[in-house]
Design a protein around this motif. Sequence first.
Motif, PDB file in Angstrom:
ATOM      1  N   ASN A   1      -6.078   3.366  -1.259  1.00 33.66           N
ATOM      2  CA  ASN A   1      -7.243   2.504  -1.049  1.00 33.66           C
ATOM      3  C   ASN A   1      -7.567   2.471   0.440  1.00 33.66           C
ATOM      4  O   ASN A   1      -6.897   1.798   1.218  1.00 33.66           O
TER       5      ASN A   1
ATOM      6  N   ASP B   1     -10.105   1.210   1.859  1.00 35.25           N
ATOM      7  CA  ASP B   1     -10.922   0.070   2.267  1.00 35.25           C
ATOM      8  C   ASP B   1     -10.099  -1.175   2.590  1.00 35.25           C
ATOM      9  O   ASP B   1     -10.661  -2.229   2.881  1.00 35.25           O
ATOM     10  N   GLU B   2      -8.782  -1.056   2.542  1.00 37.91           N
ATOM     11  CA  GLU B   2      -7.944  -2.215   2.851  1.00 37.91           C
ATOM     12  C   GLU B   2      -8.097  -2.602   4.320  1.00 37.91           C
ATOM     13  O   GLU B   2      -8.212  -1.743   5.202  1.00 37.91           O
TER      14      GLU B   2
ATOM     15  N   SER C   1       0.826  -1.214   0.000  1.00 36.15           N
ATOM     16  CA  SER C   1       0.000   0.000   0.000  1.00 36.15           C
ATOM     17  C   SER C   1       0.854   1.256   0.000  1.00 36.15           C
ATOM     18  O   SER C   1       0.564   2.223  -0.723  1.00 36.15           O
TER      19      SER C   1
END
Length: 383
Positions: free
Chosen positions: A123, A125-126, A112
């Motif tokens: 992101n 929503d990880e 990430s």
Amino acid sequence: MRSVGAGECWHKHGSFLEHLVDIYRILKIWKAQDSVCLCGLFHSAYSNSYVNLAIFDPSTGRDVVRGHVGDAAERLIYLFCVVPRQPLIHDDLLFKYTDSEIVEHLAASEVSLKNAKEKGVFNEDEAWRNKIRGLVPENGLTVKHIKTGEDVLVSRRVLAIFLMMTMADFSDQLYGFQDVLFENFDGRLEFVGNNNVALWPGNGKPGLWLNSISRMGAIYSLILREEEIFVEQRKRVSGIEVETDRDEDIELVVPPVFEHCSKVLGAKEQIEARDLYWEAVCDDSKGGQERAEELLLGSIEKNPFVGEPHVVLAQVYLTKGRFEEAEKEAEKGLILMLEWSGPWDKRMSWEGWIAWGRVVLMKAKEQSWPQTSWGVLNLGLVK
């Protein structure tokens, strides 16, 4: 600190002053900012949630401490002493993860961070980000002052600093005595036992604290990576580089231990490695040097993160005339011990271990080892 009696106060395996100086050294070697290192030097000056030591009275002594260390360091010192560190670090962070979950999140967070820095991909929503943000929100945590019950805001970066300081704090003062005291038989150091009749100082065995410290380091890395992603995204959107009200002027450095806080040592492996090492260094009656080599190699395989087994193994190789192998082990052991800046095997001081490691390395490079007991006793680096 000496003038107010810190050198005369008992603290775990030495004096309070020795412990404070040790923490300062550890944080310095870990390249922490000066204010953080000074916080380490005075970290229990007002007493805290772990120890009943109050060298300075917080109601009258803050100006005195501030005059010695400056505003930034004194603020950290005061916060460190008034937050409920045990539940904050353990109940609210460490015990919220399984070891396997931490390992999984470390791997995901590395990807990430790379995507954020190199591609501008964010992101939210990880799973790893959702969890760390839930535990440590971007604007910090509000906790209760341990004495007054008042609300105290702890920023995410300050919490990370306290996590790193707890790593240093525990690594300096924990050894086998605390394992007996808290009945830490599974090596996870969850403070569930209550053996108040444990006799100090115990048998001197290295303590079973490495699993706990490795998990702290891993969670520290998760916080740091989330912070980096958060700041990178804000910078790309708004152009804001630093927000001091979030303590972004505090740099989060990564301690070098556990391969820069990227590995978790299993509790079972920790125990097995410690016991193999202990047998090697304490029992000369079951096979001599061959058995010692076997035990030390097994210890290193299970726990490659501490230096003392490498240094002892180097001496075994020296006695056998295996000088190249001895040099390799001595160098590895010294590097690891310097990274920790404190001993794992606390029967000897860190300075003593470093000095002995240097002697062993020197003899390996010279390809020689004394053939008499007096020769061993007279080893040294002074020419």
